[in-house]
Design an enzyme around this catalytic site. Structure first.
Site, short mmCIF file in Angstrom:
data_model
loop_
_atom_site.label_atom_id
_atom_site.label_comp_id
_atom_site.label_asym_id
_atom_site.label_seq_id
_atom_site.Cartn_x
_atom_site.Cartn_y
_atom_site.Cartn_z
N LYS A 189 0.94 -1.20 0.08
CA LYS A 189 0.00 -0.02 0.09
C LYS A 189 0.85 1.16 -0.06
O LYS A 189 1.22 1.69 1.23
CB LYS A 189 -0.97 -0.01 1.32
CG LYS A 189 -2.06 0.89 1.01
CD LYS A 189 -3.03 0.64 -0.18
CE LYS A 189 -4.11 1.59 -0.31
NZ LYS A 189 -4.98 1.27 -1.58
N SER A 204 -9.03 -0.50 -5.11
CA SER A 204 -9.08 -0.28 -3.42
C SER A 204 -10.54 -0.04 -3.24
O SER A 204 -11.58 -0.86 -3.36
CB SER A 204 -8.56 1.37 -3.25
OG SER A 204 -8.03 1.09 -1.79
#
Length: 621
Positions: free
Chosen positions: A190, A391
């Protein structure tokens, strides 16, 4: 004196009210007059696709007052409108040929793939498709490769580069400004927060970015190979200098030598060719009979859009809490549009079209719950992924029982992060101190002036971890896997559509047509009973008025063929500031994928950020 002032103030107030009333009546009357205009008629000729304004999933709303203020930029075109126009043009006897004007063309890779399929259908129907540009870049050439004739200006050429490039990292800048980026995240891949904590790319981020770029590059090359087998793309990519040198330094000749283009000629010659195909009309610019794309869409697409049994929901742009205009995915706006559609018994299936890098986890869940309500009513839901569905975008897709994506779709990024700026260092540089009292460890927290307390930081991190756990559970339930299995392919890692299908995040390759067909199949609808109803909030009256006032034209204007080799530094700086402020000022807990690439158009050079980051830079400069 006081009485006179009061009377004067009353008169001024009455004057202002009358002016506002007059403006309202004027614009309302103008809107009513313009909206009452019949759909434009279409005559024989060449359908001209001037795509310099770009093609996007859902154009942002326009503002009529911005037009009045002198804004002249053409509005981007909606992919669904252009794709439907191509489908209708295939069998329309009035359309003799299709011409692409690709100077300044910009669109995502999946948009190009869908438009390319439409052009292929037109060519199979026996109609010629011609492309012209002063200079072609990667995406423009990918679309041009689907044409039967590719033309290039003698002063231009084809400049192919492949995906890749640098990101900016702000850790050093934030240190100088005294801004602390307090980061909370889950997932070693991430990397959305890395620009604010590092001065370079982490090994994990580099590994993921390289794999994604390579996958998209291969998909891009495959599309061109299939559409134009004679194009020697490898020679242009691997030996560009040698190719141009072998052509005497002539870029256009080098492009033809590599089989990338068919004709080297100026626009006049190209327009003469269009006159051969569509007919001569000396009264029109270029001297050929033409059908403007915007008018064709108004006459053959927008005016004939019905209310079918398949509802289409569009999630485009950053996902934010609350309501938002079209072009930004407001969680409440989209959910309410879905809920309104579900009250209509005619809706038998839903296709959710996603082109978003995510954003607010809360807003993503709000949209997902609205889609699950459709599932509860036995209405099948199919997700169709555009350029990006990552996401928070993938979070929304988990509500579907079937997911369709293009090989070039960017998806995954199953991860969560939180980021809060604090300004204790900035205040110190300005000679300002913060102090106060507290009754509990969380009094006044998160304190962005004195710094976030350890307890507050721990709670935010726990919130991020909890949200990630929910994300894993949601995806696992949707894909028939355990949270542990999803964690192995999650951790914020980004995948291409091709990779996502291999690991089970996607069910099928395809675009909207395939998704609509699947939704109709799951709902038991006959092939001839799969009309669409678009479930979305209506544009504001100011936006609709802007569309009516704007007179987009197809008059050609050529651009510098080598413009792609340099970036506009002002636009880039404005874009960077805007991106940084969006991230640092957004929700505390976000499911967003910055590494997926910006979905929104880059702001113009004149559009500077005026938020806290820009003001802080001004104060400290």
């Amino acid at each position: 004196m006081r009485v006179a002032k009061a009377i004067w103030g009353l008169l001024v107030g009455i004057k202002d009210a009358l002016v506002l009333l007059f403006m309202f009546i004027f614009f309302a009357g103008l809107y009513a007059l313009l909206s009452a205009r019949p759909a434009p008629s279409v005559k024989d000729g060449v359908l001209v696709l001037n795509l310099r304004s770009g093609v996007v999933e859902q154009p942002a709303e326009q503002d009529a007052f911005a037009l009045a203020g002198g804004s002249t930029a053409a509005a981007p075109l909606a992919l669904r409108d252009v794709r439907e126009a191509l489908r209708k043009a295939k069998d329309d006897t009035r359309v003799k040929a299709v011409a692409l004007d690709l100077d300044g063309f910009s669109a995502g890779q999946t948009v190009v793939a869908e438009l390319g399929e439409g052009l292929d259908e037109i060519r199979r129907s026996g109609k010629p498709v011609l492309a012209y540009a002063t200079g072609y870049e990667d995406r423009g050439y990918q679309l041009a490769s689907h044409a039967s004739e590719i033309w290039v200006n003698p002063m231009g050429g084809v400049q192919l580069r492949g995906p890749g490039g640098n990101n900016l990292y702000f850790a050093g800048l934030l240190e100088k400004l005294g801004v602390t980026a307090n980061v909370y995240k889950v997932g070693k891949f991430k990397s959305a927060v890395e620009p604010y904590t590092r001065s370079d790319m982490s090994p994990e981020a580099r590994e993921n970015a390289q794999a994604l770029a390579s996958a998209l590059f291969e998909t891009w090359r495959d599309d061109i190979r299939k559409a134009r087998p004679k194009a020697n793309v490898e020679l242009s990519l691997r030996q560009p200098v040698q190719l141009v040198q072998a052509s005497g330094g002539d870029f256009a000749a080098a492009s033809k030598r590599a089989g990338l283009v068919d004709r080297i000629a100026d626009r006049r010659a190209f327009e003469a060719r269009l006159a051969e195909l569509g007919g001569v009309d000396e009264k029109l610019a270029g001297g050929f009979k033409r059908i403007r794309l915007d008018r064709y869409i108004a006459a053959e697409v927008s005016s004939k859009r019905g209310t079918g049994p398949i509802g289409v929901v569009t999630v485009a742009g950053n996902i934010i809490d609350g309501k938002a205009p079209l072009g930004t995915a407001g969680g409440d706006s989209i959910a309410e549009a879905i809920e309104k559609g579900l009250r209509d018994d005619k809706i038998k299936a839903i296709v959710v079209r996603i082109d978003s890098p995510g954003g607010s986890a809360l807003a993503s869940e709000r949209i997902r719950q609205a889609l699950l309500a459709a599932r509860d009513k036995k209405i099948p839901v199919v997700a169709s992924m555009g350029n990006v569905a990552a996401s928070g975008g993938y979070w929304v897709a988990t509500a579907a029982q079937h997911i369709v994506a293009e090989p070039s779709t960017i998806t995954g990024s199953i991860g969560v992060f939180g980021i809060l700026p604090s300004f204790q260092g900035s205040l110190q540089k300005l000679g300002i101190a913060a102090d106060g009292v507290a009754t509990t460890p969380l009094s006044g927290q998160p304190d962005l002036f004195k710094g976030i307390s350890p307890e507050a930081g721990q709670l935010i991190q726990l919130g991020v971890e909890s949200t990630y756990g929910k994300f894993l559970t949601i995806v696992g339930q949707a894909r028939g896997k355990t949270p542990q299995q999803i964690d192995a392919i999650g951790q914020g890692r980004v995948w291409s559509g091709g990779q996502a299908r291999q690991i089970g995040l996607v069910d099928q390759f395809g675009g909207m047509e395939e998704a609509i067909a699947k939704a109709g199949e799951l709902a038991g609808l006959d092939a001839d009973n799969r009309g669409l109803t678009f479930l979305e909030r209506k544009p504001s009256w100011r936006s609709e008025l802007a569309g009516l006032l704007r007179d987009d034209n197809d008059d050609a204007s050529e651009s510098d063929p080598f413009a792609s080799l340099r970036a506009n530094p002002d636009a880039l700086a404005a874009s960077v500031l805007q991106q940084a402020e969006t991230l640092l000022s957004g929700p505390t807990i976000q499911a967003r994928c910055l590494e997926c690439g910006a979905v929104e158009a880059r702001p113009a050079a004149a559009e500077r950020s005026t938020g806290w980051l820009a003001r802080l830079l001004t104060l400290l400069s």
